[in-house]
Design a protein around this motif. Structure first.
Motif, short mmCIF file in Angstrom:
data_model
loop_
_atom_site.label_atom_id
_atom_site.label_comp_id
_atom_site.label_asym_id
_atom_site.label_seq_id
_atom_site.Cartn_x
_atom_site.Cartn_y
_atom_site.Cartn_z
N LEU A 18 -6.82 9.59 7.17
CA LEU A 18 -7.16 9.29 5.78
C LEU A 18 -6.98 10.50 4.87
O LEU A 18 -6.41 10.37 3.78
N GLU A 19 -7.43 11.67 5.28
CA GLU A 19 -7.29 12.85 4.43
C GLU A 19 -5.82 13.16 4.16
O GLU A 19 -5.43 13.48 3.04
N ALA A 20 -4.99 13.10 5.21
CA ALA A 20 -3.56 13.37 5.04
C ALA A 20 -2.92 12.32 4.13
O ALA A 20 -2.05 12.65 3.32
N ALA A 21 -3.33 11.07 4.24
CA ALA A 21 -2.78 10.01 3.40
C ALA A 21 -3.20 10.19 1.94
O ALA A 21 -2.38 10.02 1.03
N VAL A 22 -4.46 10.54 1.70
CA VAL A 22 -4.92 10.79 0.33
C VAL A 22 -4.12 11.95 -0.26
O VAL A 22 -3.65 11.89 -1.40
N LYS A 23 -3.91 12.99 0.53
CA LYS A 23 -3.14 14.14 0.06
C LYS A 23 -1.70 13.73 -0.28
O LYS A 23 -1.18 14.07 -1.34
N PHE A 24 -1.05 12.97 0.61
CA PHE A 24 0.32 12.53 0.36
C PHE A 24 0.41 11.66 -0.89
O PHE A 24 1.23 11.91 -1.78
N TYR A 25 -0.42 10.63 -0.97
CA TYR A 25 -0.32 9.70 -2.09
C TYR A 25 -0.78 10.30 -3.41
O TYR A 25 -0.35 9.86 -4.48
N SER A 26 -1.60 11.33 -3.38
CA SER A 26 -1.99 11.98 -4.64
C SER A 26 -1.03 13.12 -4.99
O SER A 26 -0.52 13.19 -6.10
N GLU A 27 -0.72 14.00 -4.04
CA GLU A 27 0.11 15.17 -4.36
C GLU A 27 1.60 14.87 -4.43
O GLU A 27 2.32 15.45 -5.23
N VAL A 28 2.11 13.99 -3.58
CA VAL A 28 3.54 13.68 -3.57
C VAL A 28 3.84 12.51 -4.50
O VAL A 28 4.76 12.57 -5.31
N MET A 29 3.06 11.44 -4.38
CA MET A 29 3.33 10.24 -5.19
C MET A 29 2.70 10.31 -6.58
O MET A 29 3.04 9.52 -7.45
N GLY A 30 1.74 11.21 -6.77
CA GLY A 30 1.12 11.38 -8.07
C GLY A 30 0.03 10.39 -8.41
O GLY A 30 -0.35 10.25 -9.57
N PHE A 31 -0.50 9.68 -7.42
CA PHE A 31 -1.56 8.70 -7.69
C PHE A 31 -2.88 9.42 -7.95
O PHE A 31 -3.13 10.51 -7.45
N TYR A 32 -3.72 8.76 -8.74
CA TYR A 32 -5.05 9.28 -9.03
C TYR A 32 -6.00 8.90 -7.89
O TYR A 32 -5.98 7.76 -7.43
N THR A 33 -6.84 9.84 -7.48
CA THR A 33 -7.89 9.52 -6.51
C THR A 33 -9.09 9.02 -7.28
O THR A 33 -9.66 9.73 -8.10
N ILE A 34 -9.46 7.77 -7.03
CA ILE A 34 -10.60 7.16 -7.70
C ILE A 34 -11.86 7.34 -6.88
O ILE A 34 -12.93 7.62 -7.41
N MET A 35 -11.74 7.18 -5.56
CA MET A 35 -12.86 7.39 -4.64
C MET A 35 -12.30 8.06 -3.39
O MET A 35 -11.41 7.52 -2.75
N GLY A 36 -12.80 9.24 -3.09
CA GLY A 36 -12.35 9.97 -1.92
C GLY A 36 -12.79 9.30 -0.63
O GLY A 36 -13.49 8.28 -0.64
N PRO A 37 -12.38 9.87 0.51
CA PRO A 37 -12.71 9.29 1.81
C PRO A 37 -14.21 9.02 1.98
O PRO A 37 -15.05 9.89 1.73
N THR A 38 -14.51 7.79 2.38
CA THR A 38 -15.88 7.32 2.54
C THR A 38 -15.97 6.52 3.84
O THR A 38 -15.08 5.74 4.13
N GLU A 39 -17.04 6.72 4.58
CA GLU A 39 -17.24 5.98 5.84
C GLU A 39 -18.02 4.70 5.57
O GLU A 39 -18.97 4.67 4.78
N VAL A 40 -17.58 3.63 6.21
CA VAL A 40 -18.26 2.33 6.15
C VAL A 40 -18.53 1.91 7.59
O VAL A 40 -17.64 1.99 8.43
N THR A 41 -19.74 1.48 7.87
CA THR A 41 -20.08 1.06 9.23
C THR A 41 -20.47 -0.41 9.25
O THR A 41 -20.87 -0.98 8.24
N GLU A 42 -20.33 -0.99 10.42
CA GLU A 42 -20.70 -2.39 10.61
C GLU A 42 -22.22 -2.47 10.62
O GLU A 42 -22.88 -2.05 11.57
N ASP A 43 -22.79 -2.97 9.53
CA ASP A 43 -24.23 -3.09 9.39
C ASP A 43 -24.56 -4.21 8.42
O ASP A 43 -23.69 -5.00 8.07
N ASP A 44 -25.80 -4.27 7.95
CA ASP A 44 -26.22 -5.35 7.06
C ASP A 44 -26.06 -5.03 5.57
O ASP A 44 -26.48 -5.82 4.73
N SER A 45 -25.44 -3.89 5.25
CA SER A 45 -25.20 -3.57 3.84
C SER A 45 -24.18 -4.56 3.25
O SER A 45 -23.48 -5.25 3.99
#
Length: 165
Positions: A18-45
């Protein structure tokens, strides 16, 4: 009654790092990062329940980041627990999505940056209407093997004159 065309909102891509992909798509492709890497777990949330609705029970965990293009199209990047690369990253005979396209008037410059960042050029740059208009395209891969296309001009301009005639 003919339905009105809908707007395109976002695409979700599964990546191994994920970190490498965010770096590629933001630094090479020029996309804006709206929400950085976040963990989601299987739970009742709420988000945990939504993911279980989509993936079924037993998905365990994932990491996610949200980016956006200049024209506000979202790029949702997922790193799934147990991520595996497909044997054939362009299995075009299987139904489903097999590519997306990005538009950049400096197609060759973007192509160079993609290759320098570890991506691949899958074909030579091709011209539609070479004697009439400067419309160019090329298929590439990001460093993770995701295939996409780069167009020099808009989809409507490229195909409105019958690109295949």
């Amino acid at each position: 009654m003919t339905p009105t065309p809908r707007s395109f909102s976002h695409i979700g891509l599964s990546v191994p790092d994920l970190e490498a992909a965010v770096k590629f798509y933001s630094e090479v492709m020029g996309f804006y990062t709206i929400m950085g890497p976040t963990e989601v777990t299987e739970d009742d949330s709420d988000i945990g329940q939504m993911c279980t609705d989509v993936f079924g029970p037993g998905w365990n965990s994932l990491r996610i980041a949200h980016l956006a293009s200049a024209d506000r199209i979202g790029f949702e990047l997922f790193e799934f627990d147990g991520n595996q690369a497909p044997e054939n990253n362009l299995d075009f005979r299987r139904h489903g999505t097999f590519h997306f396209a990005i538009q950049d008037p400096d197609l060759e410059g973007l192509l160079t940056r993609i290759v320098e960042a570890g991506g691949k050029q899958r074909m030579p740059v091709r011209e539609y209407f070479p004697d009439e208009k400067p419309y160019r395209m090329v298929y590439v891969e990001d460093p993770f093997g995701i295939v996409f296309e780069i167009y020099s001009h808009s989809y409507e301009l490229t195909y409105s004159a019958g690109a295949y005639s």
